[in-house]
Write a protein that holds these residues in place. Structure first.
Motif, PDB file in Angstrom:
ATOM      1  N   LEU A 188       0.825  -1.208   0.000  1.00 13.30           N
ATOM      2  CA  LEU A 188       0.000   0.000   0.000  1.00 13.30           C
ATOM      3  C   LEU A 188       0.860   1.259   0.000  1.00 13.30           C
ATOM      4  CD1 LEU A 188      -3.104   0.574   2.280  1.00 13.30           C
ATOM      5  CD2 LEU A 188      -1.325   2.304   2.112  1.00 13.30           C
ATOM      6  N   LEU A 189       1.902   1.262   0.839  1.00 16.98           N
ATOM      7  CA  LEU A 189       2.751   2.449   0.972  1.00 16.98           C
ATOM      8  C   LEU A 189       3.620   2.678  -0.263  1.00 16.98           C
ATOM      9  CD1 LEU A 189       3.811   1.914   4.686  1.00 16.98           C
ATOM     10  CD2 LEU A 189       2.522   3.888   3.842  1.00 16.98           C
ATOM     11  N   ARG A 190       4.224   1.623  -0.778  1.00 21.92           N
ATOM     12  CA  ARG A 190       5.156   1.790  -1.898  1.00 21.92           C
ATOM     13  C   ARG A 190       4.427   1.896  -3.234  1.00 21.92           C
ATOM     14  NH1 ARG A 190       6.660  -4.453  -2.555  1.00 21.92           N
ATOM     15  NH2 ARG A 190       4.814  -4.896  -3.780  1.00 21.92           N
ATOM     16  N   GLY A 191       3.168   1.420  -3.253  1.00 24.38           N
ATOM     17  CA  GLY A 191       2.425   1.392  -4.502  1.00 24.38           C
ATOM     18  C   GLY A 191       2.744   0.141  -5.298  1.00 24.38           C
ATOM     19  N   ASP A 192       1.920  -0.111  -6.309  1.00 24.46           N
ATOM     20  CA  ASP A 192       2.102  -1.290  -7.145  1.00 24.46           C
ATOM     21  C   ASP A 192       1.613  -0.957  -8.553  1.00 24.46           C
ATOM     22  OD1 ASP A 192       2.170  -3.719  -8.412  1.00 24.46           O
ATOM     23  OD2 ASP A 192       1.268  -4.841  -6.766  1.00 24.46           O
ATOM     24  N   PRO A 193       2.542  -0.601  -9.442  1.00 30.87           N
ATOM     25  CA  PRO A 193       2.150  -0.236 -10.809  1.00 30.87           C
ATOM     26  C   PRO A 193       1.362  -1.330 -11.524  1.00 30.87           C
ATOM     27  CG  PRO A 193       4.435   0.364 -10.401  1.00 30.87           C
ATOM     28  CD  PRO A 193       3.986  -0.457  -9.228  1.00 30.87           C
ATOM     29  N   SER A 194       1.650  -2.593 -11.217  1.00 30.71           N
ATOM     30  CA  SER A 194       0.966  -3.682 -11.907  1.00 30.71           C
ATOM     31  C   SER A 194      -0.517  -3.726 -11.564  1.00 30.71           C
ATOM     32  CB  SER A 194       1.623  -5.026 -11.580  1.00 30.71           C
ATOM     33  OG  SER A 194       1.409  -5.371 -10.230  1.00 30.71           O
ATOM     34  N   ASP A 195      -0.884  -3.143 -10.407  1.00 30.02           N
ATOM     35  CA  ASP A 195      -2.291  -3.099 -10.020  1.00 30.02           C
ATOM     36  C   ASP A 195      -2.863  -1.684 -10.081  1.00 30.02           C
ATOM     37  OD1 ASP A 195      -2.707  -5.784  -9.612  1.00 30.02           O
ATOM     38  OD2 ASP A 195      -2.246  -5.739  -7.479  1.00 30.02           O
ATOM     39  N   GLY A 196      -2.069  -0.725 -10.532  1.00 26.38           N
ATOM     40  CA  GLY A 196      -2.563   0.636 -10.619  1.00 26.38           C
ATOM     41  C   GLY A 196      -2.713   1.312  -9.276  1.00 26.38           C
ATOM     42  N   LEU A 197      -1.943   0.876  -8.284  1.00 27.68           N
ATOM     43  CA  LEU A 197      -2.001   1.493  -6.951  1.00 27.68           C
ATOM     44  C   LEU A 197      -0.911   2.563  -6.855  1.00 27.68           C
ATOM     45  CD1 LEU A 197      -2.469  -1.709  -4.781  1.00 27.68           C
ATOM     46  CD2 LEU A 197      -4.191   0.039  -5.265  1.00 27.68           C
ATOM     47  N   PRO A 198      -1.279   3.813  -6.591  1.00 27.31           N
ATOM     48  CA  PRO A 198      -0.296   4.893  -6.624  1.00 27.31           C
ATOM     49  C   PRO A 198       0.701   4.881  -5.485  1.00 27.31           C
ATOM     50  CG  PRO A 198      -2.430   5.716  -5.894  1.00 27.31           C
ATOM     51  CD  PRO A 198      -2.644   4.307  -6.337  1.00 27.31           C
ATOM     52  N   GLY A 199       0.313   4.355  -4.331  1.00 26.76           N
ATOM     53  CA  GLY A 199       1.204   4.395  -3.177  1.00 26.76           C
ATOM     54  C   GLY A 199       1.313   5.808  -2.629  1.00 26.76           C
ATOM     55  N   VAL A 200       2.221   5.981  -1.671  1.00 26.22           N
ATOM     56  CA  VAL A 200       2.484   7.295  -1.078  1.00 26.22           C
ATOM     57  C   VAL A 200       3.699   7.885  -1.782  1.00 26.22           C
ATOM     58  CG1 VAL A 200       3.089   8.570   1.019  1.00 26.22           C
ATOM     59  CG2 VAL A 200       1.513   6.618   1.139  1.00 26.22           C
ATOM     60  N   SER A 201       3.530   9.031  -2.375  1.00 26.07           N
ATOM     61  CA  SER A 201       4.615   9.672  -3.116  1.00 26.07           C
ATOM     62  C   SER A 201       5.861   9.797  -2.251  1.00 26.07           C
ATOM     63  CB  SER A 201       4.174  11.064  -3.580  1.00 26.07           C
ATOM     64  OG  SER A 201       5.220  11.727  -4.236  1.00 26.07           O
ATOM     65  N   GLY A 202       7.001   9.369  -2.799  1.00 22.59           N
ATOM     66  CA  GLY A 202       8.261   9.500  -2.080  1.00 22.59           C
ATOM     67  C   GLY A 202       8.557   8.387  -1.095  1.00 22.59           C
ATOM     68  N   ILE A 203       7.621   7.446  -0.927  1.00 22.17           N
ATOM     69  CA  ILE A 203       7.831   6.316  -0.005  1.00 22.17           C
ATOM     70  C   ILE A 203       8.032   5.068  -0.850  1.00 22.17           C
ATOM     71  CG2 ILE A 203       6.909   4.943   1.892  1.00 22.17           C
ATOM     72  CD1 ILE A 203       7.394   7.784   2.731  1.00 22.17           C
ATOM     73  N   GLY A 204       9.273   4.667  -1.010  1.00 21.78           N
ATOM     74  CA  GLY A 204       9.581   3.451  -1.757  1.00 21.78           C
ATOM     75  C   GLY A 204       9.575   2.233  -0.847  1.00 21.78           C
ATOM     76  N   GLU A 205       9.977   1.105  -1.411  1.00 23.85           N
ATOM     77  CA  GLU A 205       9.909  -0.152  -0.664  1.00 23.85           C
ATOM     78  C   GLU A 205      10.787  -0.141   0.583  1.00 23.85           C
ATOM     79  OE1 GLU A 205       9.270  -3.993  -2.730  1.00 23.85           O
ATOM     80  OE2 GLU A 205      11.332  -4.379  -2.079  1.00 23.85           O
ATOM     81  N   LYS A 206      12.018   0.345   0.449  1.00 22.11           N
ATOM     82  CA  LYS A 206      12.927   0.330   1.605  1.00 22.11           C
ATOM     83  C   LYS A 206      12.440   1.255   2.707  1.00 22.11           C
ATOM     84  CE  LYS A 206      17.124  -1.059  -0.851  1.00 22.11           C
ATOM     85  NZ  LYS A 206      18.512  -0.692  -1.239  1.00 22.11           N
ATOM     86  N   THR A 207      11.979   2.447   2.323  1.00 21.87           N
ATOM     87  CA  THR A 207      11.467   3.383   3.326  1.00 21.87           C
ATOM     88  C   THR A 207      10.214   2.822   3.988  1.00 21.87           C
ATOM     89  OG1 THR A 207      12.339   5.277   2.114  1.00 21.87           O
ATOM     90  CG2 THR A 207      10.603   5.728   3.704  1.00 21.87           C
ATOM     91  N   ALA A 208       9.343   2.227   3.199  1.00 21.62           N
ATOM     92  CA  ALA A 208       8.124   1.626   3.752  1.00 21.62           C
ATOM     93  C   ALA A 208       8.479   0.543   4.769  1.00 21.62           C
ATOM     94  CB  ALA A 208       7.267   1.051   2.632  1.00 21.62           C
ATOM     95  N   ALA A 209       9.455  -0.302   4.437  1.00 23.11           N
ATOM     96  CA  ALA A 209       9.867  -1.365   5.359  1.00 23.11           C
ATOM     97  C   ALA A 209      10.439  -0.786   6.649  1.00 23.11           C
ATOM     98  CB  ALA A 209      10.890  -2.277   4.680  1.00 23.11           C
ATOM     99  N   LYS A 210      11.231   0.288   6.537  1.00 23.00           N
ATOM    100  CA  LYS A 210      11.794   0.921   7.735  1.00 23.00           C
ATOM    101  C   LYS A 210      10.707   1.519   8.612  1.00 23.00           C
ATOM    102  CE  LYS A 210      16.331   2.058   5.759  1.00 23.00           C
ATOM    103  NZ  LYS A 210      17.209   3.150   5.273  1.00 23.00           N
ATOM    104  N   LEU A 211       9.733   2.160   7.991  1.00 23.83           N
ATOM    105  CA  LEU A 211       8.631   2.748   8.755  1.00 23.83           C
ATOM    106  C   LEU A 211       7.820   1.667   9.465  1.00 23.83           C
ATOM    107  CD1 LEU A 211       7.394   5.465   6.223  1.00 23.83           C
ATOM    108  CD2 LEU A 211       8.613   5.866   8.382  1.00 23.83           C
ATOM    109  N   LEU A 212       7.590   0.555   8.785  1.00 22.12           N
ATOM    110  CA  LEU A 212       6.832  -0.536   9.405  1.00 22.12           C
ATOM    111  C   LEU A 212       7.626  -1.168  10.540  1.00 22.12           C
ATOM    112  CD1 LEU A 212       5.312  -2.085   6.162  1.00 22.12           C
ATOM    113  CD2 LEU A 212       4.029  -1.044   8.040  1.00 22.12           C
ATOM    114  N   ALA A 213       8.946  -1.280  10.380  1.00 16.54           N
ATOM    115  CA  ALA A 213       9.780  -1.808  11.456  1.00 16.54           C
ATOM    116  C   ALA A 213       9.755  -0.876  12.672  1.00 16.54           C
ATOM    117  CB  ALA A 213      11.210  -2.001  10.962  1.00 16.54           C
TER     118      ALA A 213
END
Length: 301
Positions: A188-213
């Motif tokens: 949800l946070l990083r988005g998923d282009p394959s499903d058309g989910l925009p995600g949160v601008s500026g929050i990529g996978e690594k940042t999302a994982a750090k925030l969740l941790a």
């Protein structure tokens, strides 16, 4: 064992040469490839029960109402007023009804529910399961169902179905920094282009994982946005604040449903075909040959 059937027959279609054809010249590479996949899965993993889960609705309107971009890029051009159609290669389209008819004649449970995707059917079967579950899919969205405590894992095909990534929580933590339940929040946070989910601008996978941790889950992250003492950068705080409308509705879109009204079906693997006459006719009409025979032999064993 729960099959994300469309995911597998798409892989079969692209992985098996289109020179594999019926006696009349019609392509049957997806049909025969899927039968070979199921044969290999049953031989290697010996499930007691198996369900071929189907997309009765590949792009449910209730998800589109929440996030209008959901799978929008996959919509085939259709005439005005027509329902959305998924972009599917033309030679694959006529093979899908054949796949359905063959599975039904064999007696392999096949379940699709109006208004829901196969993911939701899988999520509901998984929620109701009282034993181990193997989910076979090439769709990473279903990583959110992985649960070591309940012995639920995803078998992710790397090459055909002979080489599978057995995805448990250790694999998810090593690759994404989250366990199964956290994968939906990560997506949800990083988005998923394959499903058309925009995600949160500026929050990529690594940042999302750090925030969740740091904050545990999506709710914890959004609570931190309102806490001046929380360890968020000014940029993260700003972007998450701006994304509140999306974050409020996206979980219902991203998380697979677990309350689908499933039909009452017999999920036990058949030892003999349910409808031998129909299966014999299908085998002759479509030239299913060794692919079907191998599967029937495996089921008989």
């Amino acid at each position: 064992m729960l099959l994300d059937t469309a995911s597998l027959y798409f892989r079969a279609y692209f992985g098996v040469p289109d020179s594999v054809r019926a006696p009349d010249g019609s392509p049957v590479n997806a049909v025969r490839g899927l039968l070979d996949f199921i044969d290999r899965l049953v031989r290697d993993h010996r499930p007691a029960r198996l369900v071929a889960c189907m997309d009765a609705d590949w792009r449910p309107q209730w998800r589109v109402d929440l996030v209008p971009t959901y799978k929008a890029h996959r919509v085939a051009v259709a005439h005005e007023g027509a329902p959305d159609e998924e972009q599917v290669p033309d030679p694959l389209v006529p093979q899908v009804p054949v796949i359905e008819a063959v599975l039904d004649a064999i007696g392999i449970a096949r379940v699709g529910v109006a208004g829901y995707e196969a993911d939701d059917v899988i999520g509901t079967f998984t929620a109701r399961a009282d034993g181990p579950v193997d989910i076979v899919t090439g769709d990473r969205d279903l990583y959110q169902l992985v649960d070591d405590e309940r012995d639920i894992r995803v078998l992710y095909p790397l090459k055909g179905v002979g080489t599978l990534q057995l995805t448990d929580e250790a694999v998810l933590r090593a690759k994404y920094g989250v366990a199964g339940r956290g994968y939906a929040d990560l997506a949800l946070l990083r988005g998923d282009p394959s499903d058309g989910l925009p995600g949160v601008s500026g929050i990529g996978e690594k940042t999302a994982a750090k925030l969740l941790a740091e904050f545990g889950d999506l709710a914890g992250i959004m609570a931190a946005v309102d806490d001046p003492q929380a360890r968020l950068t000014p940029s993260q705080r700003k972007r998450l604040t701006e994304a509140r409308p999306y974050v409020a509705i996206a979980p219902k879109v991203v998380r697979v449903a677990d309350d689908v009204p499933l039909p009452d079906v017999d999920t036990l693997l058949p030892r003999v075909p349910r409808d031998p006459a129909a299966l014999e006719a299908l085998a002759a009409r479509w030239g299913l040959g060794g692919s079907l025979q191998r599967l029937l032999t495996t089921l008989g064993e």
